[in-house]
Design a protein around this motif. Structure first.
Motif, PDB file in Angstrom:
ATOM      1  N   ASN A  78       0.829  -1.213   0.000  1.00 38.98           N
ATOM      2  CA  ASN A  78       0.000   0.000   0.000  1.00 38.98           C
ATOM      3  C   ASN A  78       0.860   1.258   0.000  1.00 38.98           C
ATOM      4  OD1 ASN A  78      -2.458  -1.209  -0.141  1.00 38.98           O
ATOM      5  ND2 ASN A  78      -3.062  -0.762   1.950  1.00 38.98           N
ATOM      6  N   TRP A  81       2.350   1.474  -3.672  1.00 38.26           N
ATOM      7  CA  TRP A  81       1.382   1.683  -4.735  1.00 38.26           C
ATOM      8  C   TRP A  81       0.536   2.952  -4.571  1.00 38.26           C
ATOM      9  CZ3 TRP A  81      -0.244  -1.355  -9.038  1.00 38.26           C
ATOM     10  CH2 TRP A  81       0.616  -2.412  -9.322  1.00 38.26           C
ATOM     11  N   HIS A  82       0.162   3.260  -3.330  1.00 39.87           N
ATOM     12  CA  HIS A  82      -0.758   4.381  -3.131  1.00 39.87           C
ATOM     13  C   HIS A  82      -0.078   5.655  -2.661  1.00 39.87           C
ATOM     14  CE1 HIS A  82      -3.958   1.619  -3.943  1.00 39.87           C
ATOM     15  NE2 HIS A  82      -3.546   0.827  -2.970  1.00 39.87           N
ATOM     16  N   HIS A  86       2.747   7.795  -6.667  1.00 37.38           N
ATOM     17  CA  HIS A  86       2.028   8.988  -7.134  1.00 37.38           C
ATOM     18  C   HIS A  86       2.846  10.261  -6.952  1.00 37.38           C
ATOM     19  CE1 HIS A  86      -1.623   6.871  -8.058  1.00 37.38           C
ATOM     20  NE2 HIS A  86      -1.689   6.361  -6.843  1.00 37.38           N
ATOM     21  N   ARG A 116      -2.906   9.656   2.247  1.00 41.30           N
ATOM     22  CA  ARG A 116      -4.113   8.862   1.958  1.00 41.30           C
ATOM     23  C   ARG A 116      -5.195   9.665   1.254  1.00 41.30           C
ATOM     24  NH1 ARG A 116      -6.144   5.568   6.917  1.00 41.30           N
ATOM     25  NH2 ARG A 116      -6.047   7.587   7.913  1.00 41.30           N
ATOM     26  N   ALA A 119      -4.203   9.979  -2.380  1.00 40.52           N
ATOM     27  CA  ALA A 119      -4.265   8.650  -2.999  1.00 40.52           C
ATOM     28  C   ALA A 119      -5.712   8.256  -3.259  1.00 40.52           C
ATOM     29  CB  ALA A 119      -3.577   7.613  -2.114  1.00 40.52           C
ATOM     30  N   LYS A 120      -6.594   8.556  -2.303  1.00 39.44           N
ATOM     31  CA  LYS A 120      -8.016   8.240  -2.472  1.00 39.44           C
ATOM     32  C   LYS A 120      -8.608   9.047  -3.624  1.00 39.44           C
ATOM     33  CE  LYS A 120     -10.245   7.477   1.293  1.00 39.44           C
ATOM     34  NZ  LYS A 120     -10.926   7.634   2.582  1.00 39.44           N
ATOM     35  N   LYS A 123      -7.379   7.554  -6.828  1.00 37.48           N
ATOM     36  CA  LYS A 123      -8.039   6.271  -7.080  1.00 37.48           C
ATOM     37  C   LYS A 123      -9.447   6.486  -7.629  1.00 37.48           C
ATOM     38  CE  LYS A 123      -9.242   1.911  -4.919  1.00 37.48           C
ATOM     39  NZ  LYS A 123      -9.305   1.143  -3.681  1.00 37.48           N
ATOM     40  N   SER A 126      -9.387   7.179 -11.224  1.00 39.51           N
ATOM     41  CA  SER A 126      -8.902   6.063 -12.025  1.00 39.51           C
ATOM     42  C   SER A 126     -10.083   5.273 -12.574  1.00 39.51           C
ATOM     43  CB  SER A 126      -8.018   5.158 -11.164  1.00 39.51           C
ATOM     44  OG  SER A 126      -7.756   3.961 -11.824  1.00 39.51           O
TER      45      SER A 126
END
Length: 181
Positions: A78, A81-82, A86, A116, A119-120, A123, A126
């Motif tokens: 996590n 990747w997150h 980025h 976070r 990242a949220k 996402k 995406s």
């Protein structure tokens, strides 16, 4: 040469995962070997977009402490990747292990990624609808571990921010009941 290096590490990691998956617990040394192989593979795959360091306190005897296999890897995944991937600049992943309580191993996974919230947001933009089961499976395993021991495995996730309130990464503090031999 890069493909050969990647495949060699991948083969070692798969062998180690298969060996470890037959056991309820593995030595911390074995778990760290799998973790290093995984991180090195991701670093190669993402063209050295991040660096990492793993620090183990001197009082943590890696060959004598046993943990559930692959309990730490989903948190590291996590972070990479997150958080780190980025970032517009190279990031860093910090992993530390300590024992402040006799039967508890504390693993801290800290990244200097986008945080976070960002990242949220990324996402949700995406088009990918792939749902990762890594965290859910890990939560289930920790819950099972709590039922099997008198100690509590815990996970604490902290959003790191600078003085102006801007995200500077994420810190996960994982406390794992361990067997020591």
């Amino acid at each position: 040469a890069t493909a050969s290096l990647y495949l060699t590490r991948f083969a070692k990691l798969i062998r180690l995962i298969l060996d470890n998956s037959n056991n309820k617990s593995v030595s911390l040394a074995s778990e760290l070997e799998a973790l290093r192989l995984y991180i090195e593979m991701e670093s190669i795959r993402f063209e050295k977009q991040f660096t990492y360091s793993i620090s183990v306190d001197k009082d943590v005897q890696q060959d004598h402490i046993y943990v559930p296999p692959l309990i730490i890897q989903p948190f590291v995944e996590n972070a990479i990747w997150h958080g780190l991937l980025h970032k517009e600049t190279a990031g860093h992943l910090y992993i530390t292990f300590s024992r402040k309580i006799q039967n508890i191993l504390q693993c801290t996974i800290e990244d200097d990624g986008v945080g976070r919230e960002k990242a949220k947001e990324l996402k949700s933009k995406s088009t990918s609808t792939k749902r990762s089961l890594g965290m859910k499976l890990t939560e289930d395993r920790l819950s099972l571990l709590n039922r099997q021991t008198l100690l509590d495995a815990t996970v604490e996730v902290l959003d790191l921010k600078d003085r102006s309130g801007e995200a500077t990464g994420t810190k996960v503090i994982l406390k794992i009941p361990v067997d020591a031999y």
